[in-house]
Scaffold this motif. Sequence first.
Motif, PDB file in Angstrom:
ATOM      1  N   UNK A  58       1.010  -1.152  -0.366  1.00  0.00           N
ATOM      2  CA  UNK A  58       0.002   0.072  -0.215  1.00  0.00           C
ATOM      3  C   UNK A  58       0.654   1.427  -0.252  1.00  0.00           C
ATOM      4  N   UNK A  59       1.561   1.569   0.616  1.00  0.00           N
ATOM      5  CA  UNK A  59       2.486   2.434   1.053  1.00  0.00           C
ATOM      6  C   UNK A  59       3.508   2.992  -0.684  1.00  0.00           C
ATOM      7  N   UNK A  60       4.202   1.689  -1.216  1.00  0.00           N
ATOM      8  CA  UNK A  60       4.574   1.833  -2.166  1.00  0.00           C
ATOM      9  C   UNK A  60       3.891   2.217  -3.215  1.00  0.00           C
ATOM     10  N   UNK A 103      10.113  -5.019   0.868  1.00  0.00           N
ATOM     11  CA  UNK A 103      10.464  -4.694   2.602  1.00  0.00           C
ATOM     12  C   UNK A 103      10.097  -3.300   3.125  1.00  0.00           C
ATOM     13  N   UNK A 104       9.907  -2.211   2.008  1.00  0.00           N
ATOM     14  CA  UNK A 104      10.178  -1.096   1.957  1.00  0.00           C
ATOM     15  C   UNK A 104       8.352  -0.716   2.946  1.00  0.00           C
ATOM     16  N   UNK A 105       6.919  -0.980   2.962  1.00  0.00           N
ATOM     17  CA  UNK A 105       5.811  -1.107   3.965  1.00  0.00           C
ATOM     18  C   UNK A 105       7.239  -1.411   5.864  1.00  0.00           C
ATOM     19  N   UNK A 108       9.560   1.286   7.137  1.00  0.00           N
ATOM     20  CA  UNK A 108       8.931   2.536   7.012  1.00  0.00           C
ATOM     21  C   UNK A 108       7.977   2.553   8.433  1.00  0.00           C
ATOM     22  N   UNK A 109       7.154   0.948   8.724  1.00  0.00           N
ATOM     23  CA  UNK A 109       6.814   1.046   9.997  1.00  0.00           C
ATOM     24  C   UNK A 109       7.557   0.885  10.828  1.00  0.00           C
ATOM     25  N   UNK A 144       9.288  12.063   4.417  1.00  0.00           N
ATOM     26  CA  UNK A 144       9.374  13.287   5.205  1.00  0.00           C
ATOM     27  C   UNK A 144       8.045  13.041   5.746  1.00  0.00           C
ATOM     28  N   UNK A 145       6.424  12.849   4.440  1.00  0.00           N
ATOM     29  CA  UNK A 145       5.214  12.878   4.543  1.00  0.00           C
ATOM     30  C   UNK A 145       4.834  12.229   5.791  1.00  0.00           C
ATOM     31  N   UNK A 146       5.225  10.858   5.192  1.00  0.00           N
ATOM     32  CA  UNK A 146       4.974   9.397   6.172  1.00  0.00           C
ATOM     33  C   UNK A 146       5.751   9.315   7.298  1.00  0.00           C
ATOM     34  N   UNK A 147       7.113  10.090   7.728  1.00  0.00           N
ATOM     35  CA  UNK A 147       7.359  10.154   9.068  1.00  0.00           C
ATOM     36  C   UNK A 147       6.458  11.463  10.029  1.00  0.00           C
TER      37      UNK A 147
END
Lengths: 376, 314
Positions: A58-60, A103-105, A108-109, A144-147
Amino acid sequence: MRRIRAVARKEWLHIIRDPRSLIAALTLPVVLLVLYGYAVNLDLNELEWAVCDQDQSATSRALIANMSGLERFTFVGAIDDPEDTEQLFRLGTARGVVVLPAGLERDVFAGRTVPVQVLIDGSEGTIASLAQSYLEGAVNAFGAQISRDQARRRGLAGALGGQAIEARTRIYYNPDLISRKFLVPGLIAIVLMMLAALLTSGVVVRERERGTFELLAASPIAPSDLIIGKLLPYILLGLVDVVIAVVIGWVLFDVPVVGSPLALIVVSAIFVLTASAIGLFFSCVTSTQQAAMLLALASTVIPTMLLSGFAYPVRNMPLFLQGVAQVLPATHYIALLRGIILRGAGLMHMWPNVAALVAIGLLWPTVAIRRFRKAL
Amino acid sequence: MSQPALVVTDLVRKFGDFTAVDHVSLEVQPGEVFGFLGPNGCGKSTTIKMICGLLAPTAGRIVVDGLDVATQAEAIRARLGYVAQFFNLYDTLTVRENLLFFGGVYGVPAGELEQRVDHWIDRLDLGGVAGQRAGQISVGLQRSLALAAAVLHEPVMLLLDEPTSGVDPVARRAFFEVIAELAASGAAVLVTTHVMDEAERCHRLSLMNRGRLVTEGTPTEIRALAGGSIWQVEVAPAGRALTLAESRADLSAVALFGTKLQYRVAEENGTGAPEAVAEWLREQGITTGPPKPVRPTIEHVFLQVLRDAPEEQP
């Protein structure tokens, strides 16, 4: 004065009766400015990019959707293997590829900084560096938005992800505005230089070719009266071109004149006088119109393009070339135009440029008068 | 006693090894029409260009109205009027605009310029074309325009280089009337020509050949130089008769006018007598009429001078 007026009047009649030179004088500034204005552009207007999404999360997908919506970003498709990137570059389908690792999502989490690889086609230097900063900026901004979202969720307001800080500076840098504004005054100078030298390159040698020079030479007119009389109508024509060029810069390229229009006209008149005198000088020392035209063009346009600071800063040149740049009228005229058009600076604040332009502006007509010979 | 308008002394001009003008000396007085005769390429135009200050002499001196060309060229130019051999005014300017321009360049006072332009347009019958571009009017009118442009500033010395080339005989006559008027009002006129009826209208003549002045005098004096007598005879076929006559060393000034062959005989008796020449032609198969005497013209002298001149290759 009576003699200068007679020559100026005659030369003016030549101009208005010769449709070729008049059409050239009125349409060339439009054509050249539009052509150069759009062609000489240091910006990247369309960035074709592709993605290699190895995460399929979903994140990618959110990242891809976000970037596709950005202005100037054109999404050309997804590839399965990063190895296919070369194929895309070779065909010119994309200028950059963003590789989202598996493994990006998850990472990130977990709060880890995820390295996202950005691949750039480096074959065109300027475009490559722009594409790089665009893509990096977009990726970092999304990071940055995700952070921020995560921080907000955890109640830690204001905490920022590591990659966001650098990205912000890239996003704020807007090369579009700067390159246009920077280029338009230089373009006006080059177009004027080219036209003025071109139009006057014929005025003496043409009389030699047609035989009318014989009667002029047999008349008691002084070389200075003749040269000044011949220059006056061309200065007038050149000023019309200045107005055309400035209006085009304003209307098409959104570069309005911030400073004094009077100052603009005064320095332009001196510059046009100089450029016309250079053309006339070559008209005095050659025996065919073609030779005069070629010499006038080669000796004005090429050094002006390369050395006047039109696109490449004089400050970065070797010392010798900086010296050459100082004797080019366009160097000072461009500096003055940038001051008047962009910054609204007064002539008093730019007096070294004004003094240099006046000095060069007195030199060339004098040289032309000296080189004028009444002999057949 | 007024000074001469033009004094040329020992003028020489060389182009490389070729001597175009070879020690030419002449004097023209105010009010005088001085004719400069010679074939094309004999150095007439080169001499005129040196007087105008357009070409520097290799040697010699030119004085116009008391001023030396070598040192006071600009002052002299204001006193000269020059009509070049080929039309060289501005094609795209109208007749009137050309005149206003040259008047302005020669410094005619603004208050008088219009009036003088009107006067010359009227005098040289340019009224009908005053508003037309100079490149579109007839050759004859172009010559008139060139003359008008040369006299607007009332020059002391008028230099006309074949001013009537390409002009019909009637217009040529009118042209020379204007020249005579200008001379009568005090201007000195130097006119080059190879048209003989123009030469007859000059006060004095100089014959030039291969860069040298061969002879000088009034038209009457020049005509008197033709020794012997000139005869004319109808011949057929004309071309062969001319070739035959030219082959005889005892005939000079041989020329063909249509079917009339002219020749000068040095003696009235023997094989050189006019009738004997006609008889000789008949023996060569030419049909002839009876020879008739002709009044000698400058052309005869000219042909004689050219024939007598030593043949040297430049």
